[in-house]
Design a protein around this motif. Structure first.
Motif, PDB file in Angstrom:
ATOM      1  N   ASP A 124       3.979 -14.596  -4.766  1.00  0.00           N
ATOM      2  CA  ASP A 124       3.505 -13.217  -4.861  1.00  0.00           C
ATOM      3  C   ASP A 124       3.450 -12.824  -6.329  1.00  0.00           C
ATOM      4  OD1 ASP A 124       3.193 -12.481  -2.069  1.00  0.00           O
ATOM      5  OD2 ASP A 124       5.374 -12.662  -1.927  1.00  0.00           O
ATOM      6  N   CYS A 125       2.734 -11.751  -6.609  1.00  0.00           N
ATOM      7  CA  CYS A 125       2.499 -11.350  -7.993  1.00  0.00           C
ATOM      8  C   CYS A 125       3.018  -9.942  -8.256  1.00  0.00           C
ATOM      9  CB  CYS A 125       1.004 -11.412  -8.312  1.00  0.00           C
ATOM     10  SG  CYS A 125       0.291 -13.059  -8.093  1.00  0.00           S
ATOM     11  N   HIS A 126       3.764  -9.815  -9.361  1.00  0.00           N
ATOM     12  CA  HIS A 126       4.291  -8.522  -9.803  1.00  0.00           C
ATOM     13  C   HIS A 126       3.943  -8.350 -11.278  1.00  0.00           C
ATOM     14  CE1 HIS A 126       7.283  -7.706  -6.377  1.00  0.00           C
ATOM     15  NE2 HIS A 126       6.656  -8.821  -6.064  1.00  0.00           N
ATOM     16  N   TYR A 127       3.740  -7.092 -11.663  1.00  0.00           N
ATOM     17  CA  TYR A 127       3.570  -6.814 -13.088  1.00  0.00           C
ATOM     18  C   TYR A 127       4.920  -6.950 -13.788  1.00  0.00           C
ATOM     19  CZ  TYR A 127      -1.059  -5.072 -11.845  1.00  0.00           C
ATOM     20  OH  TYR A 127      -2.348  -4.977 -11.388  1.00  0.00           O
ATOM     21  N   ILE A 128       4.882  -6.963 -15.107  1.00  0.00           N
ATOM     22  CA  ILE A 128       6.104  -7.163 -15.882  1.00  0.00           C
ATOM     23  C   ILE A 128       7.126  -6.056 -15.603  1.00  0.00           C
ATOM     24  CG2 ILE A 128       7.026  -7.463 -18.220  1.00  0.00           C
ATOM     25  CD1 ILE A 128       5.186  -9.729 -17.191  1.00  0.00           C
ATOM     26  N   ASN A 129       6.646  -4.845 -15.245  1.00  0.00           N
ATOM     27  CA  ASN A 129       7.570  -3.745 -14.940  1.00  0.00           C
ATOM     28  C   ASN A 129       8.129  -3.815 -13.524  1.00  0.00           C
ATOM     29  OD1 ASN A 129       5.452  -2.958 -13.319  1.00  0.00           O
ATOM     30  ND2 ASN A 129       5.020  -1.044 -14.416  1.00  0.00           N
ATOM     31  N   GLY A 130       7.727  -4.830 -12.761  1.00  0.00           N
ATOM     32  CA  GLY A 130       8.252  -5.009 -11.411  1.00  0.00           C
ATOM     33  C   GLY A 130       7.348  -4.513 -10.309  1.00  0.00           C
ATOM     34  N   ASP A 131       6.312  -3.733 -10.632  1.00  0.00           N
ATOM     35  CA  ASP A 131       5.399  -3.233  -9.608  1.00  0.00           C
ATOM     36  C   ASP A 131       4.591  -4.377  -8.997  1.00  0.00           C
ATOM     37  OD1 ASP A 131       6.263  -0.703 -10.170  1.00  0.00           O
ATOM     38  OD2 ASP A 131       4.496  -0.125 -11.350  1.00  0.00           O
ATOM     39  N   LYS A 132       4.298  -4.250  -7.714  1.00  0.00           N
ATOM     40  CA  LYS A 132       3.471  -5.249  -7.046  1.00  0.00           C
ATOM     41  C   LYS A 132       2.031  -5.171  -7.555  1.00  0.00           C
ATOM     42  CE  LYS A 132       6.127  -5.230  -2.738  1.00  0.00           C
ATOM     43  NZ  LYS A 132       6.091  -4.946  -1.275  1.00  0.00           N
ATOM     44  N   VAL A 133       1.388  -6.319  -7.613  1.00  0.00           N
ATOM     45  CA  VAL A 133      -0.028  -6.353  -7.969  1.00  0.00           C
ATOM     46  C   VAL A 133      -0.814  -6.068  -6.694  1.00  0.00           C
ATOM     47  CG1 VAL A 133      -1.911  -7.762  -8.883  1.00  0.00           C
ATOM     48  CG2 VAL A 133       0.402  -7.998  -9.825  1.00  0.00           C
ATOM     49  N   SER A 134      -1.322  -4.858  -6.580  1.00  0.00           N
ATOM     50  CA  SER A 134      -1.899  -4.383  -5.317  1.00  0.00           C
ATOM     51  C   SER A 134      -3.217  -5.064  -4.967  1.00  0.00           C
ATOM     52  CB  SER A 134      -2.110  -2.872  -5.379  1.00  0.00           C
ATOM     53  OG  SER A 134      -3.042  -2.542  -6.399  1.00  0.00           O
ATOM     54  N   ILE A 135      -3.859  -5.713  -5.935  1.00  0.00           N
ATOM     55  CA  ILE A 135      -5.144  -6.357  -5.653  1.00  0.00           C
ATOM     56  C   ILE A 135      -4.980  -7.808  -5.215  1.00  0.00           C
ATOM     57  CG2 ILE A 135      -6.436  -4.845  -7.209  1.00  0.00           C
ATOM     58  CD1 ILE A 135      -6.361  -7.031  -9.312  1.00  0.00           C
ATOM     59  N   ALA A 136      -3.759  -8.317  -5.186  1.00  0.00           N
ATOM     60  CA  ALA A 136      -3.515  -9.674  -4.698  1.00  0.00           C
ATOM     61  C   ALA A 136      -3.711  -9.701  -3.182  1.00  0.00           C
ATOM     62  CB  ALA A 136      -2.102 -10.122  -5.053  1.00  0.00           C
ATOM     63  N   PRO A 137      -4.451 -10.667  -2.638  1.00  0.00           N
ATOM     64  CA  PRO A 137      -4.709 -10.696  -1.195  1.00  0.00           C
ATOM     65  C   PRO A 137      -3.452 -10.645  -0.327  1.00  0.00           C
ATOM     66  CG  PRO A 137      -6.195 -12.191  -2.289  1.00  0.00           C
ATOM     67  CD  PRO A 137      -5.244 -11.694  -3.346  1.00  0.00           C
ATOM     68  N   ARG A 138      -2.383 -11.337  -0.723  1.00  0.00           N
ATOM     69  CA  ARG A 138      -1.141 -11.272   0.064  1.00  0.00           C
ATOM     70  C   ARG A 138      -0.561  -9.867   0.050  1.00  0.00           C
ATOM     71  NH1 ARG A 138       3.561 -14.537  -0.171  1.00  0.00           N
ATOM     72  NH2 ARG A 138       3.348 -15.622   1.809  1.00  0.00           N
ATOM     73  N   ALA A 139      -0.698  -9.167  -1.077  1.00  0.00           N
ATOM     74  CA  ALA A 139      -0.184  -7.805  -1.170  1.00  0.00           C
ATOM     75  C   ALA A 139      -0.983  -6.859  -0.282  1.00  0.00           C
ATOM     76  CB  ALA A 139      -0.218  -7.325  -2.621  1.00  0.00           C
ATOM     77  N   VAL A 140      -2.289  -7.069  -0.197  1.00  0.00           N
ATOM     78  CA  VAL A 140      -3.144  -6.240   0.659  1.00  0.00           C
ATOM     79  C   VAL A 140      -2.713  -6.400   2.119  1.00  0.00           C
ATOM     80  CG1 VAL A 140      -5.508  -5.860   1.470  1.00  0.00           C
ATOM     81  CG2 VAL A 140      -5.080  -6.323  -0.948  1.00  0.00           C
ATOM     82  N   LEU A 141      -2.488  -7.636   2.550  1.00  0.00           N
ATOM     83  CA  LEU A 141      -2.051  -7.871   3.929  1.00  0.00           C
ATOM     84  C   LEU A 141      -0.664  -7.303   4.165  1.00  0.00           C
ATOM     85  CD1 LEU A 141      -2.299  -9.034   6.733  1.00  0.00           C
ATOM     86  CD2 LEU A 141      -1.764 -11.308   5.813  1.00  0.00           C
ATOM     87  N   ARG A 142       0.245  -7.494   3.227  1.00  0.00           N
ATOM     88  CA  ARG A 142       1.598  -6.945   3.377  1.00  0.00           C
ATOM     89  C   ARG A 142       1.556  -5.428   3.548  1.00  0.00           C
ATOM     90  NH1 ARG A 142       5.976 -10.278   2.160  1.00  0.00           N
ATOM     91  NH2 ARG A 142       5.565 -12.137   0.879  1.00  0.00           N
ATOM     92  N   ALA A 143       0.692  -4.748   2.798  1.00  0.00           N
ATOM     93  CA  ALA A 143       0.611  -3.287   2.874  1.00  0.00           C
ATOM     94  C   ALA A 143       0.168  -2.831   4.269  1.00  0.00           C
ATOM     95  CB  ALA A 143      -0.359  -2.761   1.809  1.00  0.00           C
ATOM     96  N   VAL A 144      -0.786  -3.537   4.869  1.00  0.00           N
ATOM     97  CA  VAL A 144      -1.228  -3.196   6.221  1.00  0.00           C
ATOM     98  C   VAL A 144      -0.111  -3.464   7.227  1.00  0.00           C
ATOM     99  CG1 VAL A 144      -2.880  -3.769   8.047  1.00  0.00           C
ATOM    100  CG2 VAL A 144      -3.661  -3.573   5.673  1.00  0.00           C
ATOM    101  N   LEU A 145       0.586  -4.586   7.075  1.00  0.00           N
ATOM    102  CA  LEU A 145       1.681  -4.913   7.991  1.00  0.00           C
ATOM    103  C   LEU A 145       2.813  -3.897   7.888  1.00  0.00           C
ATOM    104  CD1 LEU A 145       1.822  -8.803   7.584  1.00  0.00           C
ATOM    105  CD2 LEU A 145       0.747  -7.470   9.405  1.00  0.00           C
ATOM    106  N   ASP A 146       3.026  -3.343   6.697  1.00  0.00           N
ATOM    107  CA  ASP A 146       4.052  -2.304   6.532  1.00  0.00           C
ATOM    108  C   ASP A 146       3.708  -1.052   7.340  1.00  0.00           C
ATOM    109  OD1 ASP A 146       5.601  -3.872   4.893  1.00  0.00           O
ATOM    110  OD2 ASP A 146       4.875  -2.988   3.018  1.00  0.00           O
ATOM    111  N   LEU A 147       2.425  -0.722   7.427  1.00  0.00           N
ATOM    112  CA  LEU A 147       1.999   0.435   8.217  1.00  0.00           C
ATOM    113  C   LEU A 147       2.307   0.209   9.699  1.00  0.00           C
ATOM    114  CD1 LEU A 147      -1.440   1.208   6.524  1.00  0.00           C
ATOM    115  CD2 LEU A 147       0.684   2.506   6.286  1.00  0.00           C
ATOM    116  N   TYR A 148       2.078  -0.985  10.189  1.00  0.00           N
ATOM    117  CA  TYR A 148       2.415  -1.310  11.575  1.00  0.00           C
ATOM    118  C   TYR A 148       3.929  -1.200  11.789  1.00  0.00           C
ATOM    119  CZ  TYR A 148      -2.161  -2.971  13.221  1.00  0.00           C
ATOM    120  OH  TYR A 148      -3.469  -3.050  13.640  1.00  0.00           O
TER     121      TYR A 148
ATOM    122  N   GLN B 191       3.908 -11.626 -13.255  1.00  0.00           N
ATOM    123  CA  GLN B 191       4.993 -12.549 -12.939  1.00  0.00           C
ATOM    124  C   GLN B 191       4.756 -13.150 -11.559  1.00  0.00           C
ATOM    125  OE1 GLN B 191       9.088 -11.076 -14.246  1.00  0.00           O
ATOM    126  NE2 GLN B 191       8.026  -9.162 -13.890  1.00  0.00           N
ATOM    127  N   LEU B 192       5.032 -14.430 -11.407  1.00  0.00           N
ATOM    128  CA  LEU B 192       4.906 -15.096 -10.118  1.00  0.00           C
ATOM    129  C   LEU B 192       6.265 -15.170  -9.440  1.00  0.00           C
ATOM    130  CD1 LEU B 192       2.484 -18.074 -10.914  1.00  0.00           C
ATOM    131  CD2 LEU B 192       1.983 -15.651 -10.526  1.00  0.00           C
TER     132      LEU B 192
END
Length: 452
Positions: A100-124, A76-77
């Protein structure tokens, strides 16, 4: 979700179409073009997950290499309201919005480049840290080239002549293409891209554009849109703009330097500043030194992100305005990590390793991930290097397959960037590398055909 802001914005600008954009692993815009009235009615826009496992040549690794569902499942977009902008070159009023991209069940698509950056920013964010980024992006203007067997050439400017010699920082050389750059700035202003200084770089027809510093995801979005904008503007002026790392023989390569600092989320204080010292690069804080140390230690493991294509490694040669190792130094452009002289509020680290061909989301995520690991592990850097770092041996991977191996063997980086992402990225890039190896070059025909 289409909000009231979307509806009022569409009405204000008379929008008739919407370009729904998703940056893929290469940084290519994927997506759909949708009539505005249909977009505003809501519903779910979908794309196959496979857009993130596609190589730059349009091939796909095997499913077991990427861990992909063989059913080629949908995503889903989800529109990011903050990225809503006009498409300034469209004939009809057209909006563009990054999704951003999510699977039909609502989970984030972890291999999307924006998701990768968001995950690092969450750690900060969990540490109370707020990273700040300022990219500097280089590119070449080249004459139209419709036959890939012919080398690229500089375009003809207003003087009617091609630029041949190097014209670093030349104002007149930039003015050769004034109409192009004026339109580029106009389009950037319409899209609210925070471009700053424009300079002529070392190469013939090579230009650098600097972005104002800011929040990393926003800056990655801006670089992504800027690349698209410059290519479009160049075509309107009957030439090409290329972000290849090394497009022309005998010319320097193009980089994407990343200026990085980290603020305290609560106070806004630059955590790299040494509050005991004079704040003018007199040493920097312990976090500053650990950030550098993390980049030094983990830079080779993310080299495949900074230099993601076979062409990328042609840029990283001795005495070529590109680094060959991960030394650091104060105001030293021969080092992979440069610390410009600055007051306490502006102390930062310039990572000079990424090429202009790198995906901005992934390059920023990788750089910040390295610095994060250095800070949380309290690593210590080598002494700052004085003199030319080109006098030292190569310390960076020199080709893509070696870089991919280093990336796959770094558990620390996989934990930060995501095991699935590393798996997919490596599979895609390895397939690109193997495809490249099937091509016989003109150099091989010239020097090997009758001599071996």
């Amino acid at each position: 979700m289409v909000t009231e802001h979307f509806k009022s914005w569409f009405t204000e600008y008379g929008i008739t179409e919407v370009e729904c954009l998703v940056p893929d692993l290469t940084g290519i815009p994927r997506g759909k073009i949708v009539p505005a009235n249909k977009y505003l009615k809501g519903g779910t826009l979908r794309l196959p997950e496979s857009i993130f496992t596609q190589t730059v040549t349009g091939e796909y690794p095997e499913d077991d290499e990427t861990g992909s569902d063989p059913a080629i499942i949908d995503m889903q977009l989800i529109p990011d309201e903050n990225t809503l902008r006009l498409v300034p070159w469209a004939k009809e009023p057209t909006a563009q919005v990054i999704h951003d991209c999510h699977y039909i069940n609502g989970d984030k698509v972890s291999i999307a480049p924006r998701a990768v950056l968001r995950a690092v920013l969450d750690l900060y964010k969990e540490r109370g840290w707020s990273p700040v980024i300022a990219p500097e992006l280089e590119f070449f203007l080249v004459a139209r080239n419709t036959d890939p067997d012919y080398p690229l050439a500089s375009p003809i400017g207003r003087s009617g002549r091609q630029e041949s010699g190097r014209q670093s920082y030349s104002i007149d050389a930039v003015n050769e293409f004034d109409p192009l750059f004026e339109e580029m700035y106009d389009f950037c202003e319409i899209q609210k891209l925070d471009t700053d200084t424009l300079i002529h770089e070392e190469g013939a027809g090579q230009v650098e554009i600097n972005f104002l510093h800011g929040e990393p995801l926003n800056l990655a979005d801006q670089v992504f849109l800027f690349k698209r904008t410059v290519r479009e503007v160049a075509l309107r002026h009957d030439i090409y703009a290329t972000f290849m790392a090394k497009p022309m023989e005998g010319q320097p390569g193009s980089s994407m330097h990343l200026h990085q600092s980290v603020l305290d989320m609560n106070t806004g204080q630059n955590l790299f500043a040494d509050t005991i010292g004079n704040g003018n690069c007199g040493g920097g804080s312990p976090l500053f030194l650990s950030f550098i140390a993390g980049q030094q230690k983990y830079l080779p493991a993310v080299m495949a992100i900074f230099a993601p294509n076979v062409n990328s490694y042609r840029r990283l040669t001795r005495h070529s305005d590109a680094p060959i190792n991960f030394q650091w130094g104060y105001d030293n452009r021969t080092c992979g990590l440069r610390v410009p002289y600055a007051d306490a509020a502006n102390i930062r680290v310039e990572n000079r390793v990424p090429g202009a061909d790198a995906n901005p989301y992934l390059a920023i995520a990788a750089a910040l991930a390295c610095g994060y690991l250095g800070m949380v592990k309290h690593l210590e850097p080598s002494p700052p290097y004085r003199g030319s770092a080109y006098d030292l041996p190569y310390a960076l991977p020199r080709e893509l397959s070696h870089a991919l191996k280093l990336m796959e063997h770094s558990n620390d980086l996989q934990n930060l960037l995501g095991e699935r992402f590393v798996r997919v990225f490596a599979a895609v890039k390895r397939l690109e590398y193997e495809t490249y190896l099937r091509v016989i070059s003109s150099w091989e025909r010239e020097h090997l055909l009758l001599n071996v």
